[in-house]
Write a protein that holds these residues in place. Structure first.
Motif, PDB file in Angstrom:
ATOM      1  N   SER A  14       0.832  -1.203   0.000  1.00  0.00           N
ATOM      2  CA  SER A  14       0.000   0.000   0.000  1.00  0.00           C
ATOM      3  C   SER A  14       0.871   1.260   0.000  1.00  0.00           C
ATOM      4  O   SER A  14       0.615   2.204  -0.748  1.00  0.00           O
ATOM      5  CB  SER A  14      -0.928  -0.016   1.212  1.00  0.00           C
ATOM      6  OG  SER A  14      -1.816   1.061   1.161  1.00  0.00           O
ATOM      7  N   ARG A  15       1.913   1.268   0.844  1.00  0.00           N
ATOM      8  CA  ARG A  15       2.835   2.416   0.866  1.00  0.00           C
ATOM      9  C   ARG A  15       3.536   2.588  -0.476  1.00  0.00           C
ATOM     10  O   ARG A  15       3.728   3.710  -0.949  1.00  0.00           O
ATOM     11  CB  ARG A  15       3.875   2.249   1.977  1.00  0.00           C
ATOM     12  CG  ARG A  15       3.363   2.600   3.357  1.00  0.00           C
ATOM     13  CD  ARG A  15       4.489   2.684   4.380  1.00  0.00           C
ATOM     14  NE  ARG A  15       5.312   1.485   4.460  1.00  0.00           N
ATOM     15  CZ  ARG A  15       5.050   0.441   5.246  1.00  0.00           C
ATOM     16  NH1 ARG A  15       3.987   0.466   6.030  1.00  0.00           N
ATOM     17  NH2 ARG A  15       5.844  -0.597   5.265  1.00  0.00           N
ATOM     18  N   LEU A  16       3.916   1.473  -1.095  1.00  0.00           N
ATOM     19  CA  LEU A  16       4.553   1.522  -2.410  1.00  0.00           C
ATOM     20  C   LEU A  16       3.633   2.199  -3.420  1.00  0.00           C
ATOM     21  O   LEU A  16       4.056   3.098  -4.150  1.00  0.00           O
ATOM     22  CB  LEU A  16       4.899   0.100  -2.873  1.00  0.00           C
ATOM     23  CG  LEU A  16       5.456  -0.034  -4.286  1.00  0.00           C
ATOM     24  CD1 LEU A  16       6.903   0.454  -4.318  1.00  0.00           C
ATOM     25  CD2 LEU A  16       5.377  -1.486  -4.746  1.00  0.00           C
ATOM     26  N   PHE A  17       2.373   1.785  -3.446  1.00  0.00           N
ATOM     27  CA  PHE A  17       1.420   2.386  -4.380  1.00  0.00           C
ATOM     28  C   PHE A  17       1.207   3.866  -4.069  1.00  0.00           C
ATOM     29  O   PHE A  17       1.189   4.696  -4.973  1.00  0.00           O
ATOM     30  CB  PHE A  17       0.088   1.646  -4.364  1.00  0.00           C
ATOM     31  CG  PHE A  17       0.129   0.283  -4.995  1.00  0.00           C
ATOM     32  CD1 PHE A  17       0.900   0.028  -6.117  1.00  0.00           C
ATOM     33  CD2 PHE A  17      -0.606  -0.752  -4.457  1.00  0.00           C
ATOM     34  CE1 PHE A  17       0.928  -1.231  -6.700  1.00  0.00           C
ATOM     35  CE2 PHE A  17      -0.585  -2.015  -5.038  1.00  0.00           C
ATOM     36  CZ  PHE A  17       0.182  -2.264  -6.155  1.00  0.00           C
ATOM     37  N   LEU A  18       1.033   4.202  -2.797  1.00  0.00           N
ATOM     38  CA  LEU A  18       0.826   5.604  -2.413  1.00  0.00           C
ATOM     39  C   LEU A  18       2.028   6.459  -2.808  1.00  0.00           C
ATOM     40  O   LEU A  18       1.868   7.571  -3.315  1.00  0.00           O
ATOM     41  CB  LEU A  18       0.555   5.724  -0.916  1.00  0.00           C
ATOM     42  CG  LEU A  18      -0.844   5.330  -0.471  1.00  0.00           C
ATOM     43  CD1 LEU A  18      -0.914   5.225   1.051  1.00  0.00           C
ATOM     44  CD2 LEU A  18      -1.875   6.312  -0.995  1.00  0.00           C
ATOM     45  N   GLN A  19       3.220   5.935  -2.580  1.00  0.00           N
ATOM     46  CA  GLN A  19       4.432   6.671  -2.924  1.00  0.00           C
ATOM     47  C   GLN A  19       4.501   6.915  -4.434  1.00  0.00           C
ATOM     48  O   GLN A  19       4.805   8.017  -4.885  1.00  0.00           O
ATOM     49  CB  GLN A  19       5.658   5.887  -2.472  1.00  0.00           C
ATOM     50  CG  GLN A  19       6.975   6.529  -2.856  1.00  0.00           C
ATOM     51  CD  GLN A  19       8.162   5.630  -2.511  1.00  0.00           C
ATOM     52  OE1 GLN A  19       7.995   4.454  -2.211  1.00  0.00           O
ATOM     53  NE2 GLN A  19       9.345   6.195  -2.558  1.00  0.00           N
TER      54      GLN A  19
END
Length: 191
Positions: A38-43
């Motif tokens: 999720s953090r990867l996508f948000l970043q």
């Protein structure tokens, strides 16, 4: 397995349990990587106002792809590498659909595919049977959306044309489909 057993089990053990039909093991396995993906996508999505919703959609799509393709996982790679490759490819597909020029990191490597062994063929059949069972619980409309999106890998635009539906209707339908499939996969036979 007891809850504590799922928590301490390594990824390989959980993958084996999932391939044997233990959907609870899949929930624990995927949850280990959920926040990082999720953090990867948000970043990568940046600070746009739709980023959390898009990241959630991408996470759900990744969850489904991992579940559908788990029989293809090879222990030559860590489960995390394999999962991140699917997440990366899901993001690339998203970018292509949006025709945006976003830089992508080359740190992820896709596993080399090979012809399935007889054991992999049996596992594939079992996995396919589980997916077919879950699909049978969906309405015919959602089953068709699933087939077009995940089996035929059609873009939203292609699905809209094939089904003669507005693009917004297709996007909403696929979003709801993802939510239902994720719920079915994670809840398994406990429903």
């Amino acid at each position: 397995m007891e809850i504590a057993d799922y928590i301490v089990a390594d990824d390989q053990t959980l993958v084996s349990r999932v391939l044997e039909g233990d959907d609870c093991a899949f929930e624990y396995l995927f949850n280990r990587y959920r926040d990082a993906i999720s953090r990867l996508f948000l970043q990568r999505l940046g600070a746009s106002s739709s980023s959390p919703a898009d990241a959630d959609d991408l996470l759900q799509e990744t969850l489904i792809k991992v579940y559908v393709n788990l029989h293809r996982y090879s222990p030559r790679y860590t489960f995390g590498q394999w999962l991140y490759t699917i997440a990366r490819n899901t993001f690339i597909d998203y970018v292509r659909r949006r025709q945006e020029d976003m830089p992508l990191d080359d740190r992820f490597f896709a596993p080399v595919s090979s012809a399935p062994t007889p054991e992999e063929s049996v596992i594939n059949l079992q996995q396919r049977t589980q997916i077919e069972h879950y699909l049978s619980l969906l309405t015919p409309r959602y089953r068709r959306l699933f087939e077009l999106r995940f089996y035929e890998e059609c873009s939203y635009e292609e699905i809209a044309v094939k089904l003669n539906l507005p693009l917004g209707t297709v996007k909403t339908g696929i979003h709801r489909l993802r939510e239902q499939m994720c719920r079915l996969i994670t809840e398994g036979e406990n429903r």
